[in-house]
Enzyme design. Structure first.
Site, PDB file in Angstrom:
ATOM      1  N   ASP A  24       2.895 -41.511 -45.798  1.00 40.01           N
ATOM      2  CA  ASP A  24       3.334 -40.664 -46.904  1.00 40.01           C
ATOM      3  C   ASP A  24       4.357 -39.645 -46.397  1.00 40.01           C
ATOM      4  O   ASP A  24       4.196 -39.055 -45.331  1.00 40.01           O
ATOM      5  CB  ASP A  24       2.128 -39.944 -47.530  1.00 40.01           C
ATOM      6  N   ILE A  25       5.399 -39.419 -47.182  1.00 45.25           N
ATOM      7  CA  ILE A  25       6.480 -38.516 -46.775  1.00 45.25           C
ATOM      8  C   ILE A  25       6.015 -37.054 -46.775  1.00 45.25           C
ATOM      9  O   ILE A  25       6.637 -36.213 -46.111  1.00 45.25           O
ATOM     10  CB  ILE A  25       7.705 -38.712 -47.708  1.00 45.25           C
ATOM     11  N   ASN A  35      -4.464 -42.642 -57.529  1.00 42.38           N
ATOM     12  CA  ASN A  35      -4.172 -41.762 -58.654  1.00 42.38           C
ATOM     13  C   ASN A  35      -3.630 -42.612 -59.792  1.00 42.38           C
ATOM     14  O   ASN A  35      -2.758 -43.460 -59.583  1.00 42.38           O
ATOM     15  CB  ASN A  35      -3.143 -40.696 -58.259  1.00 42.38           C
ATOM     16  N   GLN A  83      -0.499 -38.984 -61.059  1.00 42.25           N
ATOM     17  CA  GLN A  83       0.348 -40.054 -60.497  1.00 42.25           C
ATOM     18  C   GLN A  83       1.811 -39.696 -60.690  1.00 42.25           C
ATOM     19  O   GLN A  83       2.221 -39.302 -61.784  1.00 42.25           O
ATOM     20  CB  GLN A  83       0.039 -41.396 -61.190  1.00 42.25           C
ATOM     21  N   HIS A 109      -0.440 -47.697 -55.890  1.00 44.20           N
ATOM     22  CA  HIS A 109      -0.528 -47.405 -54.456  1.00 44.20           C
ATOM     23  C   HIS A 109      -1.871 -46.800 -54.130  1.00 44.20           C
ATOM     24  O   HIS A 109      -2.438 -46.052 -54.932  1.00 44.20           O
ATOM     25  CB  HIS A 109       0.594 -46.458 -54.006  1.00 44.20           C
ATOM     26  N   HIS A 149      -3.674 -44.284 -51.575  1.00 45.55           N
ATOM     27  CA  HIS A 149      -3.585 -43.303 -50.503  1.00 45.55           C
ATOM     28  C   HIS A 149      -4.783 -43.506 -49.575  1.00 45.55           C
ATOM     29  O   HIS A 149      -5.913 -43.691 -50.048  1.00 45.55           O
ATOM     30  CB  HIS A 149      -3.727 -41.876 -51.054  1.00 45.55           C
TER      31      HIS A 149
HETATM   32  P1  AMP Z   1       0.961 -40.170 -56.418  1.00 50.45           P
HETATM   33  O1  AMP Z   1       1.073 -38.705 -56.657  1.00 50.45           O
HETATM   34  O2  AMP Z   1      -0.450 -40.674 -56.298  1.00 50.45           O
HETATM   35  O3  AMP Z   1       1.784 -40.981 -57.393  1.00 50.45           O
HETATM   36  O4  AMP Z   1       1.528 -40.401 -54.958  1.00 50.45           O
HETATM   37  C1  AMP Z   1       2.843 -40.657 -54.671  1.00 50.45           C
HETATM   38  C2  AMP Z   1       2.992 -40.348 -53.221  1.00 50.45           C
HETATM   39  O5  AMP Z   1       4.207 -40.910 -52.764  1.00 50.45           O
HETATM   40  C3  AMP Z   1       3.039 -38.870 -52.885  1.00 50.45           C
HETATM   41  O6  AMP Z   1       1.982 -38.541 -51.991  1.00 50.45           O
HETATM   42  C4  AMP Z   1       4.408 -38.681 -52.231  1.00 50.45           C
HETATM   43  O7  AMP Z   1       4.390 -37.756 -51.172  1.00 50.45           O
HETATM   44  C5  AMP Z   1       4.714 -40.078 -51.766  1.00 50.45           C
HETATM   45  N1  AMP Z   1       6.134 -40.386 -51.628  1.00 50.45           N
HETATM   46  C6  AMP Z   1       7.120 -40.109 -52.512  1.00 50.45           C
HETATM   47  N2  AMP Z   1       8.307 -40.562 -52.044  1.00 50.45           N
HETATM   48  C7  AMP Z   1       8.047 -41.124 -50.836  1.00 50.45           C
HETATM   49  C8  AMP Z   1       8.857 -41.758 -49.841  1.00 50.45           C
HETATM   50  N3  AMP Z   1      10.185 -41.910 -50.011  1.00 50.45           N
HETATM   51  N4  AMP Z   1       8.255 -42.207 -48.721  1.00 50.45           N
HETATM   52  C9  AMP Z   1       6.922 -42.041 -48.550  1.00 50.45           C
HETATM   53  N5  AMP Z   1       6.108 -41.482 -49.440  1.00 50.45           N
HETATM   54  C10 AMP Z   1       6.660 -41.010 -50.564  1.00 50.45           C
END
Ligand code: AMP
Ligand code: ZN
Length: 116
Positions: free
Chosen positions: A28-29, A85, A92, A98, A100
């Site tokens: 995760d970023i 989520n 979400q 996805h 986590h």
């Molecule tokens: P959600 O809030 O469950 O939809 O999670 C989306 C997740 O994607 C969040 O934890 C973000 O930090 C992660 N995310 C968004 N953009 C990127 C990216 N380019 N690379 C890795 N993770 C990302």
């Protein structure tokens, strides 16, 4: 094309952990725990609410791959949290299913206090 479909295609860079024909895993970023990675199906499914019966196998692979990576990262004994989520109330933000996986610390339950 959605953000995670672009990551799968390599059009957006990611810190890849694992890839096969069906699933892709990457860090995760914006990590929310000492260990925080995401596992996604290569098939674009909008969320857990959009999952269909024919998606059972691929979503099972997402879960299993998360378990395997969690073990590789040393979380087998201490444990981890596996989170999907789903839509607005769960927060979400990326509409490609996805999972986590967060670990390396203790988490509370319930995850959020009730209002009022
Ligand atoms: P959600 O809030 O469950 O939809 O999670 C989306 C997740 O994607 C969040 O934890 C973000 O930090 C992660 N995310 C968004 N953009 C990127 C990216 N380019 N690379 C890795 N993770 C990302
Ligand atoms: Zn997608």
């Amino acid at each position: 094309m959605c953000l995670f479909c672009k990551i799968i295609k390599g059009e957006i860079p990611s810190k890849k952990i694992y890839e096969d024909d069906d699933v892709y895993a990457f860090y995760d970023i914006a990590p929310q725990a000492p260990v925080h990675f995401l596992v996604i199906p290569k098939k674009h499914i909008e969320s857990a609410m959009a999952m269909q019966p024919e998606d059972c196998e691929i979503v099972g692979k997402v879960l299993y791959r998360g378990q395997q990576i969690a073990k590789d990262l040393g979380l087998e004994e201490s444990g981890a949290r596996f989170v999907f989520n789903c839509k607005e109330d769960a927060g979400q933000t990326v509409f490609h299913l996805h999972m986590h996986v967060v670990g390396g610390q203790k988490f509370g339950w319930p995850p959020f206090p009730k209002e009022g």
